[in-house]
Design a protein around this motif. Structure first.
Motif, PDB file in Angstrom:
ATOM      1  N   LYS A 153       0.837  -1.210   0.000  1.00  0.00           N
ATOM      2  CA  LYS A 153       0.000   0.000   0.000  1.00  0.00           C
ATOM      3  C   LYS A 153       0.867   1.253   0.000  1.00  0.00           C
ATOM      4  O   LYS A 153       1.915   1.283   0.635  1.00  0.00           O
ATOM      5  N   LEU A 154       0.356   2.266  -0.713  1.00  0.00           N
ATOM      6  CA  LEU A 154       1.001   3.578  -0.668  1.00  0.00           C
ATOM      7  C   LEU A 154       0.674   4.229   0.670  1.00  0.00           C
ATOM      8  O   LEU A 154      -0.486   4.260   1.069  1.00  0.00           O
ATOM      9  N   ILE A 155       1.678   4.754   1.347  1.00  0.00           N
ATOM     10  CA  ILE A 155       1.396   5.378   2.636  1.00  0.00           C
ATOM     11  C   ILE A 155       1.503   6.902   2.592  1.00  0.00           C
ATOM     12  O   ILE A 155       1.278   7.560   3.580  1.00  0.00           O
ATOM     13  N   GLN A 156       1.891   7.456   1.452  1.00  0.00           N
ATOM     14  CA  GLN A 156       1.870   8.915   1.308  1.00  0.00           C
ATOM     15  C   GLN A 156       1.756   9.285  -0.167  1.00  0.00           C
ATOM     16  O   GLN A 156       1.969   8.448  -1.035  1.00  0.00           O
ATOM     17  N   ASP A 157       1.400  10.558  -0.442  1.00  0.00           N
ATOM     18  CA  ASP A 157       1.323  11.016  -1.827  1.00  0.00           C
ATOM     19  C   ASP A 157       2.707  10.962  -2.448  1.00  0.00           C
ATOM     20  O   ASP A 157       3.652  11.518  -1.894  1.00  0.00           O
ATOM     21  N   PRO A 158       2.828  10.308  -3.602  1.00  0.00           N
ATOM     22  CA  PRO A 158       4.163  10.181  -4.186  1.00  0.00           C
ATOM     23  C   PRO A 158       4.644  11.480  -4.831  1.00  0.00           C
ATOM     24  O   PRO A 158       3.828  12.263  -5.332  1.00  0.00           O
ATOM     25  N   PRO A 159       5.964  11.728  -4.803  1.00  0.00           N
ATOM     26  CA  PRO A 159       6.516  12.874  -5.523  1.00  0.00           C
ATOM     27  C   PRO A 159       6.447  12.646  -7.033  1.00  0.00           C
ATOM     28  O   PRO A 159       6.043  11.576  -7.495  1.00  0.00           O
ATOM     29  N   LYS A 160       6.832  13.653  -7.813  1.00  0.00           N
ATOM     30  CA  LYS A 160       6.667  13.602  -9.287  1.00  0.00           C
ATOM     31  C   LYS A 160       7.644  12.657  -9.982  1.00  0.00           C
ATOM     32  O   LYS A 160       7.295  11.955 -10.925  1.00  0.00           O
ATOM     33  N   ASN A 161       8.887  12.657  -9.524  1.00  0.00           N
ATOM     34  CA  ASN A 161       9.928  11.872 -10.206  1.00  0.00           C
ATOM     35  C   ASN A 161      10.552  10.889  -9.220  1.00  0.00           C
ATOM     36  O   ASN A 161      11.207  11.303  -8.272  1.00  0.00           O
ATOM     37  N   ILE A 162      10.328   9.616  -9.489  1.00  0.00           N
ATOM     38  CA  ILE A 162      10.687   8.616  -8.478  1.00  0.00           C
ATOM     39  C   ILE A 162      11.639   7.562  -9.032  1.00  0.00           C
ATOM     40  O   ILE A 162      11.479   7.078 -10.162  1.00  0.00           O
ATOM     41  N   ILE A 163      12.608   7.210  -8.209  1.00  0.00           N
ATOM     42  CA  ILE A 163      13.485   6.070  -8.496  1.00  0.00           C
ATOM     43  C   ILE A 163      13.210   5.017  -7.427  1.00  0.00           C
ATOM     44  O   ILE A 163      13.284   5.317  -6.231  1.00  0.00           O
ATOM     45  N   ILE A 164      12.856   3.818  -7.865  1.00  0.00           N
ATOM     46  CA  ILE A 164      12.612   2.721  -6.916  1.00  0.00           C
ATOM     47  C   ILE A 164      13.797   1.754  -6.960  1.00  0.00           C
ATOM     48  O   ILE A 164      14.175   1.276  -8.033  1.00  0.00           O
ATOM     49  N   ILE A 165      14.328   1.475  -5.797  1.00  0.00           N
ATOM     50  CA  ILE A 165      15.496   0.588  -5.693  1.00  0.00           C
ATOM     51  C   ILE A 165      15.063  -0.772  -5.136  1.00  0.00           C
ATOM     52  O   ILE A 165      14.240  -0.852  -4.233  1.00  0.00           O
ATOM     53  N   ASP A 166      15.637  -1.824  -5.708  1.00  0.00           N
ATOM     54  CA  ASP A 166      15.480  -3.155  -5.099  1.00  0.00           C
ATOM     55  C   ASP A 166      16.795  -3.910  -5.260  1.00  0.00           C
ATOM     56  O   ASP A 166      17.630  -3.546  -6.079  1.00  0.00           O
ATOM     57  N   ASP A 167      16.974  -4.957  -4.463  1.00  0.00           N
ATOM     58  CA  ASP A 167      18.222  -5.712  -4.568  1.00  0.00           C
ATOM     59  C   ASP A 167      18.153  -6.711  -5.725  1.00  0.00           C
ATOM     60  O   ASP A 167      18.910  -6.613  -6.678  1.00  0.00           O
ATOM     61  N   VAL A 168      17.231  -7.668  -5.639  1.00  0.00           N
ATOM     62  CA  VAL A 168      17.148  -8.684  -6.699  1.00  0.00           C
ATOM     63  C   VAL A 168      15.769  -8.663  -7.349  1.00  0.00           C
ATOM     64  O   VAL A 168      14.752  -8.660  -6.663  1.00  0.00           O
ATOM     65  N   TYR A 169      15.758  -8.647  -8.671  1.00  0.00           N
ATOM     66  CA  TYR A 169      14.527  -8.704  -9.453  1.00  0.00           C
ATOM     67  C   TYR A 169      14.384 -10.126  -9.949  1.00  0.00           C
ATOM     68  O   TYR A 169      15.218 -10.612 -10.698  1.00  0.00           O
ATOM     69  N   THR A 170      13.358 -10.819  -9.488  1.00  0.00           N
ATOM     70  CA  THR A 170      13.215 -12.222  -9.897  1.00  0.00           C
ATOM     71  C   THR A 170      12.063 -12.349 -10.886  1.00  0.00           C
ATOM     72  O   THR A 170      12.273 -12.399 -12.086  1.00  0.00           O
TER      73      THR A 170
END
Ligand SMILES: [Zn+2]
Length: 206
Positions: A153-170
């Motif tokens: 779930k989103l817990i706040q209003d997202p900013p305009k330009n976002i980078i999402i980081i993750d360790d491993v993409y399976t």
């Protein structure tokens, strides 16, 4: 003559200089970029195979902050090399499910995102809460999608330009779920992961 203080490469165990974590040879072999096109574009620094998988496992099992810094550095350089438009980005990360957080006591993607955002001077925020009940790693592709569906779930209003980081993409299940929550609410959405795992190199022990 070896002493116990002589540093060794975390991956191949060859002797290395003080202050280093891995040898130059392993460092070079970590980089093998690729791109996944799901709900949005996700860029992968390398493949989840030797030597990068060993480094990630070492990081996850021992919550080694120096490895988080190394991975954060690598992703920051990767981001710069990809030459994205110069915007005011905000960094966030894919939430870990609860059991994984409890087991390891930390959120790997959060730690990497912290170093990544510090180096680039972008703010880091937590955008999501996660209600995932089972560890993703124990599930097959279909079950992984069900497991994350409607649980992040989103817990706040997202900013305009976002980078999402993750360790491993399976399977991309978590990243796509996160993408679906954001895609209509922001202008630019970029995913960056340390590694992409391929079906047959997928390691259940992680
Ligand atoms: Zn090495």
């Amino acid at each position: 003559m070896t002493t116990i203080f002589e540093p060794h490469c975390l991956v191949c165990k060859k002797p290395i200089a003080f202050g280093e974590l891995i040898c130059d040879n392993c460092k070079e072999n970590l980089y093998s970029p690729s791109l996944s096109n799901g709900a949005f574009k996700v860029y992968h620094y390398g493949k989840y195979e030797y030597p990068l998988s060993n480094l990630i496992k070492e990081f996850k099992y021992h919550s080694h902050p120096k490895i988080a810094r190394l991975l954060g550095n690598m992703l920051a350089k990767f981001f710069i090399d990809l030459k994205f438009p110069e915007l005011n980005y905000t960094v966030s990360y894919v939430p870990s499910n609860f059991s994984s957080v409890h087991e390891k006591g930390f959120v790997p993607a959060h730690l990497i995102a912290q170093y990544f955002s510090d180096i680039l001077g972008f703010p880091l925020i937590n955008l999501f809460s996660s209600k995932t009940l089972k560890r993703q790693v124990q599930l097959d592709y279909k079950k992984r999608n069900e497991n994350v569906k409607n649980k992040i779930k989103l817990i706040q209003d997202p900013p305009k330009n976002i980078i999402i980081i993750d360790d491993v993409y399976t399977t991309g299940a978590s990243m796509n779920e996160v993408g679906n929550l954001l895609i209509k609410k922001c202008d630019v959405l970029i995913g960056i992961t340390v590694a992409k795992a391929y079906r047959y190199s997928f390691n259940k022990s992680l």
